[in-house]
Design an enzyme around this catalytic site. Structure first.
Site, PDB file in Angstrom:
ATOM      1  N   LEU A  98       0.777  -1.237   0.000  1.00  0.00           N
ATOM      2  CA  LEU A  98       0.000   0.000   0.000  1.00  0.00           C
ATOM      3  C   LEU A  98       0.814   1.295   0.000  1.00  0.00           C
ATOM      4  O   LEU A  98       0.244   2.375   0.116  1.00  0.00           O
ATOM      5  CB  LEU A  98      -0.968   0.001   1.198  1.00  0.00           C
ATOM      6  N   LEU A 100       3.494   4.093  -1.775  1.00  0.00           N
ATOM      7  CA  LEU A 100       4.003   4.538  -3.079  1.00  0.00           C
ATOM      8  C   LEU A 100       5.471   4.120  -3.175  1.00  0.00           C
ATOM      9  O   LEU A 100       6.230   4.259  -2.217  1.00  0.00           O
ATOM     10  CB  LEU A 100       3.885   6.063  -3.196  1.00  0.00           C
ATOM     11  N   ILE A 101       5.857   3.599  -4.332  1.00  0.00           N
ATOM     12  CA  ILE A 101       7.240   3.133  -4.514  1.00  0.00           C
ATOM     13  C   ILE A 101       8.135   4.322  -4.852  1.00  0.00           C
ATOM     14  O   ILE A 101       7.830   5.096  -5.760  1.00  0.00           O
ATOM     15  CB  ILE A 101       7.306   2.083  -5.652  1.00  0.00           C
ATOM     16  N   ASN A 115       2.736  -4.690 -10.576  1.00  0.00           N
ATOM     17  CA  ASN A 115       1.701  -4.485  -9.551  1.00  0.00           C
ATOM     18  C   ASN A 115       0.422  -5.233  -9.933  1.00  0.00           C
ATOM     19  O   ASN A 115       0.092  -5.359 -11.112  1.00  0.00           O
ATOM     20  CB  ASN A 115       1.388  -2.990  -9.409  1.00  0.00           C
ATOM     21  N   HIS A 117      -3.627  -5.087  -9.407  1.00  0.00           N
ATOM     22  CA  HIS A 117      -4.690  -4.172  -8.978  1.00  0.00           C
ATOM     23  C   HIS A 117      -6.056  -4.840  -9.171  1.00  0.00           C
ATOM     24  O   HIS A 117      -6.326  -5.407 -10.236  1.00  0.00           O
ATOM     25  CB  HIS A 117      -4.627  -2.859  -9.774  1.00  0.00           C
ATOM     26  N   ASP A 158      -1.012   3.146 -10.064  1.00  0.00           N
ATOM     27  CA  ASP A 158      -1.889   2.410 -10.995  1.00  0.00           C
ATOM     28  C   ASP A 158      -1.885   2.941 -12.421  1.00  0.00           C
ATOM     29  O   ASP A 158      -2.865   2.760 -13.157  1.00  0.00           O
ATOM     30  CB  ASP A 158      -3.340   2.398 -10.464  1.00  0.00           C
ATOM     31  N   GLU A 187      -7.128 -13.364  -9.357  1.00  0.00           N
ATOM     32  CA  GLU A 187      -5.758 -13.044  -8.931  1.00  0.00           C
ATOM     33  C   GLU A 187      -4.928 -14.304  -8.746  1.00  0.00           C
ATOM     34  O   GLU A 187      -3.804 -14.403  -9.245  1.00  0.00           O
ATOM     35  CB  GLU A 187      -5.790 -12.233  -7.627  1.00  0.00           C
TER      36      GLU A 187
HETATM   37  C1  GRF Z   1      -5.453  -7.893  -3.748  1.00  0.00           C
HETATM   38  O1  GRF Z   1      -6.813  -7.744  -4.026  1.00  0.00           O
HETATM   39  C2  GRF Z   1      -4.649  -7.060  -4.731  1.00  0.00           C
HETATM   40  O2  GRF Z   1      -5.276  -6.894  -5.964  1.00  0.00           O
HETATM   41  C3  GRF Z   1      -4.584  -5.734  -4.038  1.00  0.00           C
HETATM   42  O3  GRF Z   1      -4.501  -6.037  -2.671  1.00  0.00           O
HETATM   43  C4  GRF Z   1      -5.103  -7.291  -2.407  1.00  0.00           C
HETATM   44  C5  GRF Z   1      -4.131  -8.106  -1.643  1.00  0.00           C
HETATM   45  O4  GRF Z   1      -4.685  -9.286  -1.179  1.00  0.00           O
HETATM   46  N1  GRF Z   1      -3.516  -4.930  -4.580  1.00  0.00           N
HETATM   47  P1  GRF Z   1      -3.764 -10.369  -0.444  1.00  0.00           P
HETATM   48  O5  GRF Z   1      -3.093  -9.661   0.721  1.00  0.00           O
HETATM   49  O6  GRF Z   1      -2.773 -10.864  -1.435  1.00  0.00           O
HETATM   50  O7  GRF Z   1      -4.697 -11.421   0.016  1.00  0.00           O
END
Ligand code: GRF
Length: 205
Positions: A98, A100-101, A115, A117, A158, A187
Site C-alpha cells: 500500500l 508509493l514506490i 503491480n 490491482h 496504478d 488473482e
Molecule cells: C489484492 O486484491 C490485490 O489486488 C490488491 O490487494 C489485495 C491483496 O490481497 N492490490 P492479499 O493480501 O494478497 O490477500
C-alpha cells in the site's frame, strides 16, 4: 540426436523475485508456492511495511526470508535499492502493497516491477483505491463487470503500462463479499502465470 558421450549443457539462470505486501498476503503465498518448484524463478524474500501483516508469518512458515521496515524506511529509495542490489533481486511484485514506490527503486527496475490491482484499470485506480474500497466503488457504480489488472509500476499509482487484464461479470445479486471472492479467484489463477510470462519473455515488453 545425441551420440554416445555427447551431451547438451544448458545454463538456466534462476531469477530472484521480491514480493512486497502489506496485509494478508494470499497472493504473496500463491506466488511463493507457484515458484517453489520452478526452474526459472523463485520468491527470494517478502518485504512489508506493516509489522503485524499476516504475510510475514505465513512467508516465514514456508521458509521464505522476510523483511519489515517502517514507512520512513520504505519511502527511502536509496535504502530499498541497496537492499535489492545486495539480495540480487531481478523482479519485484507488489501484491497488496500500500505504499508509493520511491522513484529510485522504480528507475532501478524498469519493466521489472509488477503491480496487481483489483479492478479493470484505468477504472477505479489511484490513491485510496485498494482492497474493498475498489469493490465498493464498483458495486455503487452498478458496473456489470470487474476484474484485475497486472501492470508495470511507474511513478503514478496504478498508471504504469498494462501487461494483462482478466474480467469477471457482476450480477444483480453480487455483494461486496462475492465480488471480492471472484476477484481473488482471478488473482490467484493468473498473477503467477503472468509474472512467469514476463520473466520468460523480457524482450517482448
Ligand atoms: C489484492 O486484491 C490485490 O489486488 C490488491 O490487494 C489485495 C491483496 O490481497 N492490490 P492479499 O493480501 O494478497 O490477500
Amino acid at each position: 540426436m545425441l551420440l554416445n558421450g555427447e551431451y547438451f549443457s544448458i545454463f538456466v539462470s534462476m531469477k530472484k523475485i521480491a514480493v512486497f505486501a502489506s496485509g494478508t498476503g494470499s497472493n504473496a503465498m500463491n506466488l511463493i508456492r507457484y515458484f517453489s518448484d520452478n526452474l526459472n524463478a523463485k520468491v527470494h524474500f517478502v518485504l512489508s511495511n506493516n509489522e503485524s501483516a499476516k504475510v510475514l508469518d505465513s512467508a516465514k512458515k514456508l521458509g521464505i526470508k522476510t523483511y519489515c521496515f517502517s514507512n520512513q524506511q520504505v519511502s527511502d529509495g536509496s535504502f530499498l535499492v541497496e537492499l535489492c542490489r545486495k539480495e540480487e533481486i531481478d523482479y519485484i511484485v507488489l501484491a497488496g502493497y500500500l505504499r508509493l514506490i520511491p522513484k529510485k527503486l522504480i528507475d532501478e527496475y524498469p519493466k521489472k516491477m509488477i503491480n496487481l490491482h483489483p479492478s479493470l484499470l484505468p477504472k477505479y485506480g489511484g490513491k485510496g483505491m485498494y482492497g474493498t474500497n475498489v469493490h465498493k466503488a464498483v458495486l455503487e457504480s452498478k458496473e456489470r463487470e470487474s476484474g484485475i489488472t497486472i501492470h508495470f509500476v511507474n511513478e503514478v499509482f496504478d498508471k504504469g503500462q498494462i501487461i494483462a487484464q482478466f474480467h469477471c461479470s457482476i450480477e444483480e445479486e453480487d455483494t461486496l463479499f462475492s465480488i471480492e471472492k471472484k476477484i481473488r479467484i482471478l488473482e490467484h489463477s493468473y498473477l503467477p502465470k503472468v509474472v512467469e510470462t514476463v520473466i520468460m519473455n523480457e524482450t517482448l515488453f
